[in-house]
Motif scaffolding. Structure first.
Motif, short mmCIF file in Angstrom:
data_model
loop_
_atom_site.label_atom_id
_atom_site.label_comp_id
_atom_site.label_asym_id
_atom_site.label_seq_id
_atom_site.Cartn_x
_atom_site.Cartn_y
_atom_site.Cartn_z
N ILE A 179 63.70 21.28 11.49
CA ILE A 179 63.79 21.99 10.21
C ILE A 179 63.21 21.14 9.09
CG2 ILE A 179 65.41 22.93 8.51
CD1 ILE A 179 67.21 23.72 10.84
N ALA A 180 63.48 19.84 9.09
CA ALA A 180 62.95 18.96 8.05
C ALA A 180 61.42 18.89 8.13
CB ALA A 180 63.56 17.57 8.20
N LEU A 195 55.89 23.03 4.74
CA LEU A 195 55.90 24.11 3.75
C LEU A 195 55.69 23.57 2.34
CD1 LEU A 195 56.38 27.08 2.99
CD2 LEU A 195 58.83 26.58 2.93
N LEU A 196 56.30 22.42 2.05
CA LEU A 196 56.11 21.81 0.74
C LEU A 196 54.67 21.37 0.54
CD1 LEU A 196 57.47 20.87 -1.88
CD2 LEU A 196 58.00 18.71 -0.73
N GLY A 197 54.07 20.77 1.57
CA GLY A 197 52.67 20.37 1.47
C GLY A 197 51.74 21.56 1.32
N VAL A 199 62.41 22.52 -0.99
CA VAL A 199 63.23 21.42 -1.53
C VAL A 199 64.70 21.60 -1.15
CG1 VAL A 199 64.06 20.36 -3.67
CG2 VAL A 199 61.64 20.95 -3.43
N VAL A 200 65.21 22.83 -1.24
CA VAL A 200 66.61 23.08 -0.91
C VAL A 200 66.88 22.77 0.56
CG1 VAL A 200 68.35 24.90 -0.64
CG2 VAL A 200 67.01 24.75 -2.74
N THR A 249 69.11 19.28 4.91
CA THR A 249 68.96 18.48 6.13
C THR A 249 69.42 17.04 5.90
OG1 THR A 249 66.64 18.08 5.54
CG2 THR A 249 67.09 19.87 7.07
N ILE A 250 69.25 16.54 4.69
CA ILE A 250 69.76 15.19 4.38
C ILE A 250 71.28 15.18 4.46
CG2 ILE A 250 69.96 13.46 2.55
CD1 ILE A 250 67.15 14.25 1.65
N PHE A 251 71.92 16.21 3.88
CA PHE A 251 73.37 16.31 3.97
C PHE A 251 73.81 16.41 5.43
CE2 PHE A 251 73.28 17.64 -0.55
CZ PHE A 251 74.31 16.83 -1.03
#
Length: 264
Positions: free
Chosen positions: A19-20, A26-28, A58-59, A64-66
């Protein structure tokens, strides 16, 4: 507090890693598209869609960090934030997909109107480069609705190929194609217009995008299910061994250390 199964944790880490990666791609892609569309005029709707893609990417990266912190440190609050965020994101994605599927006929009509507003093609400068390219030769079509959209200035891209699978007709004698012809033979051109092919190509892209987003949504749901399973295991209490008393211990049938030392 209990401990989560190691294979369940590894599966969760693998899924959130996918997912990350997808979110970073997607961000790129959003950054690249924004830079490309920024040079064009009248692209407000496209730029608004790019902004939505920014927010989604971004969300999801933050979630994924959490999730990574929660599974690594076994922090329940971080896993709860991830699970709730992914469930809400999946619901939003589901609503967007349903709207996209329901509005396909409307999108088709809007595309048709936009293309037909360019008629006649001889007065248009926006689609000339697209119509007179190898695309029309590949699609074996001419004009938007038919070759008559070009009036008498029919381009060479409308010339019928020898092994054409689409029907061809003879070009009008007063068309520009006869200006460079020496003989009196007919010049065959494609009969059908390119508009149905253009619209169907765009709709195929839209359906592909909807299918990809549906797959991503299922991946989000899978990660949320794994996260909830880990939370259930962490919330489980540890089993403590039961204390068993023997009958001899209750009766006091034992000797003290001091007595043992005196006999020795």
């Amino acid at each position: 507090m209990g401990r989560a199964n190691v294979w369940l944790k590894r599966a969760f880490i693998f899924v959130i890693s996918l997912i990350a990666i997808i979110s970073l791609l997607l961000l790129g892609f959003s950054l690249f598209s924004h830079g490309h569309l920024h040079q064009q005029e009248e692209a407000e709707r496209e730029i608004a869609a790019i902004h939505i893609m920014y927010v989604i990417a971004v969300v999801i990266i933050l979630l994924t960090i959490f999730g990574a912190i929660g599974v690594w440190k076994e922090k329940q609050w971080a896993l709860i934030v991830y699970a709730v965020g992914m469930i809400l994101s999946s619901l939003v994605m589901l609503v967007l997909n349903i709207q996209g599927l329901a509005s396909q006929s409307q999108v088709r009509e809007e595309l048709k109107k936009q293309y037909l507003n360019l008629l006649p093609l001889v007065n248009s400068t926006e689609v000339l480069d697209d119509i007179q390219t190898e695309v029309c030769k590949t699609l074996q079509c001419c004009g938007l609705e038919s070759y008559q959209d070009w009036k008498f200035n029919i381009p060479n891209s409308c010339l019928c190929a020898n092994k054409s699978t689409n029907p061809c007709v003879a070009a009008p004698r007063n068309s520009s194609l006869f200006n460079s012809q020496k003989g009196d033979g007919p010049i065959m051109i494609y009969e059908k217009g390119c508009l149905p092919y253009f619209i169907e190509t765009i709709m195929s892209v839209i359906r592909t995008v909807l299918g990809v987003t549906m797959g991503i949504m299922l991946l989000w749901i899978l990660s949320a299910v794994l996260c909830i399973a880990i939370l259930c295991q962490l919330d489980r209490k540890k089993d403590t061994p039961a204390v068993v008393y023997s009958a001899e211990a209750k009766a006091g049938n034992y000797t003290t250390l001091t007595e043992v030392s005196d006999h020795s």
